[in-house]
Design a protein around this motif. Structure first.
Motif, PDB file in Angstrom:
ATOM      1  N   LEU A 229       5.664  -3.238  -3.056  1.00  0.00           N
ATOM      2  CA  LEU A 229       6.264  -1.782  -2.927  1.00  0.00           C
ATOM      3  C   LEU A 229       7.231  -2.286  -2.061  1.00  0.00           C
ATOM      4  O   LEU A 229       8.371  -1.229  -2.002  1.00  0.00           O
ATOM      5  CB  LEU A 229       5.493  -0.409  -2.641  1.00  0.00           C
ATOM      6  CG  LEU A 229       5.649   1.081  -1.776  1.00  0.00           C
ATOM      7  CD1 LEU A 229       6.340   1.160  -3.544  1.00  0.00           C
ATOM      8  CD2 LEU A 229       4.743   1.759  -1.784  1.00  0.00           C
ATOM      9  N   ASP A 230       6.841  -2.926  -0.533  1.00  0.00           N
ATOM     10  CA  ASP A 230       7.371  -3.064   0.640  1.00  0.00           C
ATOM     11  C   ASP A 230       8.523  -4.011  -0.309  1.00  0.00           C
ATOM     12  O   ASP A 230       9.372  -3.572   0.520  1.00  0.00           O
ATOM     13  CB  ASP A 230       6.712  -3.900   0.827  1.00  0.00           C
ATOM     14  CG  ASP A 230       7.388  -4.373   2.594  1.00  0.00           C
ATOM     15  OD1 ASP A 230       7.389  -3.764   3.256  1.00  0.00           O
ATOM     16  OD2 ASP A 230       7.822  -5.565   2.404  1.00  0.00           O
ATOM     17  N   ARG A 231       8.273  -4.822  -0.432  1.00  0.00           N
ATOM     18  CA  ARG A 231       9.769  -5.747  -1.721  1.00  0.00           C
ATOM     19  C   ARG A 231      10.840  -4.614  -2.124  1.00  0.00           C
ATOM     20  O   ARG A 231      11.700  -4.812  -1.853  1.00  0.00           O
ATOM     21  CB  ARG A 231       9.659  -6.364  -2.333  1.00  0.00           C
ATOM     22  CG  ARG A 231      10.182  -7.214  -3.015  1.00  0.00           C
ATOM     23  CD  ARG A 231      10.330  -8.236  -3.865  1.00  0.00           C
ATOM     24  NE  ARG A 231       8.901  -9.399  -3.434  1.00  0.00           N
ATOM     25  CZ  ARG A 231       8.518  -9.460  -4.287  1.00  0.00           C
ATOM     26  NH1 ARG A 231       8.442  -9.201  -5.455  1.00  0.00           N
ATOM     27  NH2 ARG A 231       7.445 -10.182  -4.211  1.00  0.00           N
ATOM     28  N   LEU A 232       9.930  -3.998  -3.375  1.00  0.00           N
ATOM     29  CA  LEU A 232      10.397  -2.580  -3.513  1.00  0.00           C
ATOM     30  C   LEU A 232      12.018  -1.601  -2.756  1.00  0.00           C
ATOM     31  O   LEU A 232      12.707  -1.310  -2.713  1.00  0.00           O
ATOM     32  CB  LEU A 232      10.229  -1.803  -4.459  1.00  0.00           C
ATOM     33  CG  LEU A 232      10.810  -0.866  -5.522  1.00  0.00           C
ATOM     34  CD1 LEU A 232      11.780  -0.691  -6.084  1.00  0.00           C
ATOM     35  CD2 LEU A 232       9.792   0.500  -6.247  1.00  0.00           C
ATOM     36  N   ASN A 233      10.741  -1.175  -1.229  1.00  0.00           N
ATOM     37  CA  ASN A 233      11.612  -0.828  -0.585  1.00  0.00           C
ATOM     38  C   ASN A 233      13.013  -1.370   0.028  1.00  0.00           C
ATOM     39  O   ASN A 233      13.608  -1.087   0.950  1.00  0.00           O
ATOM     40  CB  ASN A 233      10.517  -0.610   0.110  1.00  0.00           C
ATOM     41  CG  ASN A 233       9.922   0.851   0.074  1.00  0.00           C
ATOM     42  OD1 ASN A 233      10.449   1.464  -0.566  1.00  0.00           O
ATOM     43  ND2 ASN A 233       8.653   0.622   0.548  1.00  0.00           N
ATOM     44  N   TYR A 234      12.656  -3.070   0.253  1.00  0.00           N
ATOM     45  CA  TYR A 234      13.105  -3.646   1.442  1.00  0.00           C
ATOM     46  C   TYR A 234      14.136  -4.304   0.560  1.00  0.00           C
ATOM     47  O   TYR A 234      15.948  -4.596   2.080  1.00  0.00           O
ATOM     48  CB  TYR A 234      12.462  -4.392   2.485  1.00  0.00           C
ATOM     49  CG  TYR A 234      13.053  -5.344   3.379  1.00  0.00           C
ATOM     50  CD1 TYR A 234      13.258  -4.936   4.668  1.00  0.00           C
ATOM     51  CD2 TYR A 234      13.462  -6.432   3.072  1.00  0.00           C
ATOM     52  CE1 TYR A 234      13.197  -6.004   5.326  1.00  0.00           C
ATOM     53  CE2 TYR A 234      14.366  -7.314   4.131  1.00  0.00           C
ATOM     54  CZ  TYR A 234      14.123  -7.122   5.000  1.00  0.00           C
ATOM     55  OH  TYR A 234      14.676  -7.742   5.641  1.00  0.00           O
TER      56      TYR A 234
END
Length: 256
Positions: A229-234
């Protein structure tokens, strides 16, 4: 000092000596080895102290147990080298791993250098192909998520690379979580102006029944989900063309 090698240590007394011995046997000599004892209870901390007493390149930091991410953060904060590398406390590296990687770093003025690894219960003969490629960090990350046939684990792993220390200025590993490499390694690589890669297999990832990643638990599943999820946001903020790939990978994981 050219290189700081960081090993987080927690209850690995059975395997730690072989790991440390493989690091101290490096043909490249201009390094410090930082052993971060993360509150081990099985004698691992005493093993760290033993090595520090006999080799001046070894530094030991003892801290209360806070997890592998916190141990990595401690090691990075203490590092004095121009470059930083990581080795897991139950793996083994080739004797010229850092000689090869530091040579590429200097030859290409690379911010990040990556080698290959194998997975084994015992050591295999290292594959040497004597070739290398150079790319930008963005090219590497774009390839990481779009090109078929790549070893995804090798691409996202912290331990397959060395990094200029300055890349860590705004990078903090998520304390209390595993899969911290999936959440932060690509961010380090994105900051690289030049990233060099060798096809030499220099790192031996030894399969252990009791490793942090082995097995499934609700906590590990949530940590993996948090990393994706962090990757999807970043990531789409830097490389918008990868948004679809990030969405698909996150959705597939959530679906089980």
């Amino acid at each position: 000092m050219k290189l700081s090698i960081i090993i987080p240590v927690y209850n690995v007394a059975a395997w730690l000596p072989e790991t440390v011995d493989s690091v101290l046997a490096q043909s490249f000599r201009d390094f410090e080895l930082i052993l971060v004892d993360d509150g081990a209870t099985d004698g691992s901390g005493e093993i760290c102290d033993f090595y520090a007493a006999k080799d001046p390149r070894v530094r030991v930091i003892h801290q209360k147990n806070a997890g592998v991410s916190a141990a990595r953060n401690t090691g990075v904060a203490a590092a004095r080298g121009e470059y930083i590398g990581f080795t897991d406390s139950d793996d083994i590296i080739e004797k010229d791993m850092y000689a090869v990687m530091m040579s590429l770093a200097e030859k290409h003025n690379a911010d990040v250098v990556q080698c290959r690894h194998d997975r084994a219960n015992t050591l295999n003969e290292a594959l040497r192909q004597d070739d290398s490629v150079v790319m930008t960090g963005e090219e590497f990350v774009r390839r990481m998520f779009t090109k078929n046939g790549l070893d995804y684990t090798n691409q996202v792993a912290l331990w397959s690379k060395i990094y200029k220390k300055e890349l860590f200025e705004d990078i903090v590993f998520p304390v209390g979580q595993v899969y911290e490499d999936e959440q932060e390694t690509y961010k380090l690589c994105l900051k690289a102006v030049r990233l060099a890669e060798t096809n030499d297999i220099l790192y031996h990832y030894i399969k252990r029944e009791n490793s942090i990643i082995t097995g499934v638990s609700p906590k590990k599943m949530l940590d993996k989900q948090a990393a994706l999820l962090d990757r999807l946001n970043y990531l789409p903020q830097r490389l918008p063309e990868l948004e679809q790939q990030c969405c698909v990978r996150f959705a597939r994981y959530c679906e089980g």
